[in-house]
Design a protein around this motif. Sequence first.
Motif, PDB file in Angstrom:
ATOM      1  N   THR A   1       0.833  -1.209   0.000  1.00 44.04           N
ATOM      2  CA  THR A   1       0.000   0.000   0.000  1.00 44.04           C
ATOM      3  C   THR A   1       0.866   1.256   0.000  1.00 44.04           C
ATOM      4  OG1 THR A   1      -1.729  -1.192   1.195  1.00 44.04           O
ATOM      5  CG2 THR A   1      -1.839   1.221   1.225  1.00 44.04           C
ATOM      6  N   VAL A   2       1.882   1.283   0.831  1.00 50.87           N
ATOM      7  CA  VAL A   2       2.789   2.430   0.880  1.00 50.87           C
ATOM      8  C   VAL A   2       3.505   2.583  -0.460  1.00 50.87           C
ATOM      9  CG1 VAL A   2       4.890   3.335   1.954  1.00 50.87           C
ATOM     10  CG2 VAL A   2       3.079   2.374   3.378  1.00 50.87           C
ATOM     11  N   GLU A   3       3.968   1.491  -1.020  1.00 48.99           N
ATOM     12  CA  GLU A   3       4.651   1.543  -2.314  1.00 48.99           C
ATOM     13  C   GLU A   3       3.719   2.072  -3.399  1.00 48.99           C
ATOM     14  OE1 GLU A   3       7.886   1.173  -2.830  1.00 48.99           O
ATOM     15  OE2 GLU A   3       8.115   0.740  -0.708  1.00 48.99           O
ATOM     16  N   LYS A   4       2.443   1.682  -3.351  1.00 49.72           N
ATOM     17  CA  LYS A   4       1.473   2.162  -4.340  1.00 49.72           C
ATOM     18  C   LYS A   4       1.263   3.667  -4.214  1.00 49.72           C
ATOM     19  CE  LYS A   4      -3.180   1.371  -6.161  1.00 49.72           C
ATOM     20  NZ  LYS A   4      -3.094   2.589  -6.879  1.00 49.72           N
ATOM     21  N   VAL A   5       1.136   4.158  -2.994  1.00 45.69           N
ATOM     22  CA  VAL A   5       0.973   5.608  -2.781  1.00 45.69           C
ATOM     23  C   VAL A   5       2.182   6.352  -3.351  1.00 45.69           C
ATOM     24  CG1 VAL A   5       0.886   7.431  -1.030  1.00 45.69           C
ATOM     25  CG2 VAL A   5      -0.543   5.398  -0.784  1.00 45.69           C
ATOM     26  N   ILE A   6       3.370   5.853  -3.078  1.00 47.69           N
ATOM     27  CA  ILE A   6       4.588   6.503  -3.565  1.00 47.69           C
ATOM     28  C   ILE A   6       4.619   6.509  -5.093  1.00 47.69           C
ATOM     29  CG2 ILE A   6       7.103   6.291  -3.693  1.00 47.69           C
ATOM     30  CD1 ILE A   6       6.968   5.281  -0.761  1.00 47.69           C
ATOM     31  N   MET A   7       4.333   5.371  -5.697  1.00 48.75           N
ATOM     32  CA  MET A   7       4.360   5.293  -7.162  1.00 48.75           C
ATOM     33  C   MET A   7       3.300   6.198  -7.792  1.00 48.75           C
ATOM     34  SD  MET A   7       6.902   3.459  -7.862  1.00 48.75           S
ATOM     35  CE  MET A   7       6.691   3.045  -9.569  1.00 48.75           C
TER      36      MET A   7
ATOM     37  N   ALA B   1       4.162   9.548 -10.114  1.00 45.97           N
ATOM     38  CA  ALA B   1       3.630   9.674 -11.472  1.00 45.97           C
ATOM     39  C   ALA B   1       2.936  11.020 -11.667  1.00 45.97           C
ATOM     40  CB  ALA B   1       2.662   8.528 -11.753  1.00 45.97           C
ATOM     41  N   ARG B   2       2.339  11.527 -10.615  1.00 47.77           N
ATOM     42  CA  ARG B   2       1.630  12.816 -10.700  1.00 47.77           C
ATOM     43  C   ARG B   2       2.567  14.019 -10.610  1.00 47.77           C
ATOM     44  NH1 ARG B   2      -3.955  12.291  -7.363  1.00 47.77           N
ATOM     45  NH2 ARG B   2      -4.485  10.193  -8.055  1.00 47.77           N
ATOM     46  N   LEU B   3       3.634  13.865  -9.853  1.00 46.91           N
ATOM     47  CA  LEU B   3       4.568  14.972  -9.647  1.00 46.91           C
ATOM     48  C   LEU B   3       5.599  14.957 -10.775  1.00 46.91           C
ATOM     49  CD1 LEU B   3       5.027  14.464  -5.812  1.00 46.91           C
ATOM     50  CD2 LEU B   3       3.739  16.299  -6.930  1.00 46.91           C
TER      51      LEU B   3
ATOM     52  N   LEU C   1      11.450  14.470  -3.001  1.00 43.89           N
ATOM     53  CA  LEU C   1      11.162  15.108  -1.718  1.00 43.89           C
ATOM     54  C   LEU C   1       9.916  14.490  -1.085  1.00 43.89           C
ATOM     55  CD1 LEU C   1      11.858  17.380   0.288  1.00 43.89           C
ATOM     56  CD2 LEU C   1      10.345  18.854  -1.038  1.00 43.89           C
ATOM     57  N   PHE C   2       8.871  14.294  -1.891  1.00 38.05           N
ATOM     58  CA  PHE C   2       7.662  13.650  -1.364  1.00 38.05           C
ATOM     59  C   PHE C   2       7.989  12.259  -0.825  1.00 38.05           C
ATOM     60  CE2 PHE C   2       4.439  10.425  -1.944  1.00 38.05           C
ATOM     61  CZ  PHE C   2       3.473  10.894  -1.076  1.00 38.05           C
ATOM     62  N   GLU C   3       8.682  11.458  -1.608  1.00 35.09           N
ATOM     63  CA  GLU C   3       9.001  10.091  -1.192  1.00 35.09           C
ATOM     64  C   GLU C   3       9.765  10.070   0.131  1.00 35.09           C
ATOM     65  OE1 GLU C   3      11.097   6.058  -2.965  1.00 35.09           O
ATOM     66  OE2 GLU C   3      11.264   7.921  -4.088  1.00 35.09           O
TER      67      GLU C   3
ATOM     68  N   ASN D   1       9.611   9.229   5.912  1.00 32.68           N
ATOM     69  CA  ASN D   1      10.091   9.703   7.212  1.00 32.68           C
ATOM     70  C   ASN D   1       8.913   9.917   8.166  1.00 32.68           C
ATOM     71  OD1 ASN D   1      12.189  10.688   9.008  1.00 32.68           O
ATOM     72  ND2 ASN D   1      11.171  12.667   8.766  1.00 32.68           N
ATOM     73  N   THR D   2       7.844  10.480   7.673  1.00 29.91           N
ATOM     74  CA  THR D   2       6.661  10.695   8.511  1.00 29.91           C
ATOM     75  C   THR D   2       6.094   9.365   8.993  1.00 29.91           C
ATOM     76  OG1 THR D   2       6.113  12.744   7.348  1.00 29.91           O
ATOM     77  CG2 THR D   2       4.321  11.657   8.560  1.00 29.91           C
ATOM     78  N   LEU D   3       5.961   8.403   8.092  1.00 30.00           N
ATOM     79  CA  LEU D   3       5.454   7.087   8.497  1.00 30.00           C
ATOM     80  C   LEU D   3       6.382   6.426   9.513  1.00 30.00           C
ATOM     81  CD1 LEU D   3       4.252   5.642   5.084  1.00 30.00           C
ATOM     82  CD2 LEU D   3       2.844   6.599   6.919  1.00 30.00           C
ATOM     83  N   GLY D   4       7.666   6.626   9.362  1.00 35.36           N
ATOM     84  CA  GLY D   4       8.632   6.006  10.262  1.00 35.36           C
ATOM     85  C   GLY D   4       8.690   6.623  11.642  1.00 35.36           C
ATOM     86  N   THR D   5       8.172   7.844  11.789  1.00 32.58           N
ATOM     87  CA  THR D   5       8.243   8.500  13.092  1.00 32.58           C
ATOM     88  C   THR D   5       6.899   8.516  13.825  1.00 32.58           C
ATOM     89  OG1 THR D   5       7.873  10.667  12.047  1.00 32.58           O
ATOM     90  CG2 THR D   5      10.171   9.975  12.432  1.00 32.58           C
ATOM     91  N   LEU D   6       5.854   7.975  13.210  1.00 35.91           N
ATOM     92  CA  LEU D   6       4.549   7.904  13.880  1.00 35.91           C
ATOM     93  C   LEU D   6       4.567   6.753  14.880  1.00 35.91           C
ATOM     94  CD1 LEU D   6       2.107   8.347  10.875  1.00 35.91           C
ATOM     95  CD2 LEU D   6       2.710  10.039  12.594  1.00 35.91           C
TER      96      LEU D   6
END
Length: 47
Positions: free
Chosen positions: A14-20, A24-26, A34-36, A41-46
């Motif tokens: 799911t995370v990989e899909k969001v990133i891909m 594709a949009r950016l 930067l988004f990736e 980083n945000t997911l890793g610190t929650l």
Amino acid sequence: MRLSPECRTFNSTTVEKVIMDMKARLKDPDIARLFENTYLNTLGTLH
């Protein structure tokens, strides 16, 4: 820079899909990278 898939301790399709999808949009590769990095980083610190 991300770790190679075999070195990661957490894997999520799911995370990989969001990133891909976002990469594709950016159209600017710097903004996409930067988004990736910030998204992961945000997911890793929650808690």
